[in-house]
Write an enzyme that holds these catalytic residues in place. Structure first.
Site, PDB file in Angstrom:
ATOM      1  N   ALA A  70      95.512 141.947  45.848  1.00 43.05           N
ATOM      2  CA  ALA A  70      96.284 141.603  44.651  1.00 43.05           C
ATOM      3  C   ALA A  70      97.372 142.647  44.437  1.00 43.05           C
ATOM      4  O   ALA A  70      97.220 143.813  44.805  1.00 43.05           O
ATOM      5  CB  ALA A  70      95.351 141.564  43.452  1.00 43.05           C
ATOM      6  N   GLY A 115      91.823 141.169  47.628  1.00 45.40           N
ATOM      7  CA  GLY A 115      92.230 139.767  47.703  1.00 45.40           C
ATOM      8  C   GLY A 115      92.711 139.360  49.093  1.00 45.40           C
ATOM      9  O   GLY A 115      92.640 138.179  49.459  1.00 45.40           O
ATOM     10  N   GLU A 118      89.623 138.495  50.807  1.00 47.47           N
ATOM     11  CA  GLU A 118      89.142 137.236  50.210  1.00 47.47           C
ATOM     12  C   GLU A 118      89.937 136.037  50.735  1.00 47.47           C
ATOM     13  O   GLU A 118      89.388 134.956  50.937  1.00 47.47           O
ATOM     14  CB  GLU A 118      89.217 137.310  48.686  1.00 47.47           C
ATOM     15  CG  GLU A 118      88.195 138.287  48.107  1.00 47.47           C
ATOM     16  CD  GLU A 118      88.315 138.414  46.598  1.00 47.47           C
ATOM     17  OE1 GLU A 118      89.414 138.765  46.123  1.00 47.47           O
ATOM     18  OE2 GLU A 118      87.313 138.148  45.904  1.00 47.47           O
ATOM     19  N   GLU A 138      87.173 146.606  45.106  1.00 50.50           N
ATOM     20  CA  GLU A 138      87.333 146.311  43.675  1.00 50.50           C
ATOM     21  C   GLU A 138      86.475 147.172  42.756  1.00 50.50           C
ATOM     22  O   GLU A 138      86.942 147.590  41.688  1.00 50.50           O
ATOM     23  CB  GLU A 138      87.049 144.821  43.396  1.00 50.50           C
ATOM     24  CG  GLU A 138      88.186 143.892  43.806  1.00 50.50           C
ATOM     25  CD  GLU A 138      88.135 143.466  45.270  1.00 50.50           C
ATOM     26  OE1 GLU A 138      87.381 144.089  46.048  1.00 50.50           O
ATOM     27  OE2 GLU A 138      88.848 142.523  45.625  1.00 50.50           O
TER      28      GLU A 138
END
Ligand code: CO8
Length: 264
Positions: A70, A115, A118, A138
């Protein structure tokens, strides 16, 4: 087509049927901000609308990075509601990648963090180069993986291994990734694209509907009990039973030649 920092291109013959979705945001190491997210969503819709697409490669144009996760700079400027909306949108975008009717292969050379990992986990297969590095950092940022990481990683490598990686947020390398089953293949650095392309070519020669039904049966079956799962398989089998391609497969076998499938 270029959708902001996301490029979607169809490979040309003899690889027509293979499409490549490439992340191109070098200045932020492919960090996923609003613009990248928007580009991803549009690209996924375009892939799903393209009846001629049989397999998708998800790659990066940035040297030594697949995706840095992110966009943490954009995130800093957001309040909690905005963060929630963004993460919901990220989550649904990754779910729509997972739900694409055709197979997806992530090509990881370099970093796949947060992310970014992910995103790779929402693809069907992952291939990495020897210099790839992975983590879900995270918890170190006082959040949890929010775009499917706590659910997809344990389903891929098992709960116990996933817990260790998520609780500690530690980095792991390509060899460990392939040993744990996070990636399907680890190849020499710089060769992940070639390996993924080989796999994509194999898939591209198979009956297109059969591949879609195999993916559907595996994915939907994994969500339910065994009896219901076998019923899903039966439904998917029924779909492939009435195709011209199935007859072509039998004819090609009898005639000792390669089948030519049309998706009908
Ligand atoms: N967000 C924004 N900008 C980034 C990010 C990022 N994630 N990563 C790198 N950048 C920027 C850097 O700030 C730098 O910008 P500038 O040139 O303006 O200083 C530029 O990209 C280049 O970065 P580096 O100089 O660090 O490049 P290196 O080649 O040395 O390193 C790395 C590349 C290894 C990728 C390194 O940048 C890195 O470790 N980045 C951070 C990775 C990270 O921690 N990602 C996890 C983010 S958390 C997450 O993704 C959670 C998502 C889940 C959903 C949300 C739940 C709430």
């Amino acid at each position: 087509a270029q959708q902001g920092p996301v490029r979607l291109q169809k490979l040309s013959a003899p690889d027509s049927g293979i499409v490549e979705l490439r992340l191109e945001r070098p200045e932020a190491k492919n960090a996923i901000g609003k613009e990248m997210l928007h580009g991803l969503r549009n690209a996924i819709e375009e892939v799903e609308a393209n009846a001629a697409a049989n397999v998708v490669l998800v790659s990066s144009s940035v040297p030594k990075v697949f995706c840095a996760g992110a966009d943490l700079k954009e995130r800093r400027l957001m309040g909690p509601n905005e963060v929630r909306d963004f993460v919901n949108s990220l989550r649904s975008t990754f779910s729509s990648i997972e739900a694409l009717s055709i197979p997806t292969i992530a090509i990881v050379e370099g970093a796949a963090f947060g992310g970014g990992l992910e995103l790779a986990l929402s693809c069907d297969l992952r291939v990495c180069g020897k210099d790839a590095k992975f983590s879900l950092p995270e918890t170190g940022l006082a959040i949890i993986p929010g775009a499917g990481g706590t659910q997809r990683l344990p389903r891929i490598i098992g709960r116990s291994r996933a817990k260790e990686l998520i609780f500690t947020g530690r980095r792991f390398d390509a060899v460990e990734a392939v040993t744990m089953g996070v990636v399907n293949y680890c190849v020499p650095a710089g060769e992940a694209y070639q390996k993924a392309l080989e796999i994509a070519r194999e898939i591209n020669q198979k009956g297109p509907l059969a591949i879609k039904m195999a993916k559907k049966a595996i994915n939907q079956g994994a969500e339910v009990d065994m009896t219901s799962a076998l019923a899903v398989e039966e439904e998917c089998y029924e779909q492939v039973l009435h195709t011209q391609d199935r007859l072509e497969g039998l004819a090609a076998f009898a005639e000792k030649r390669k089948p030519v499938y049309t998706g009908k």
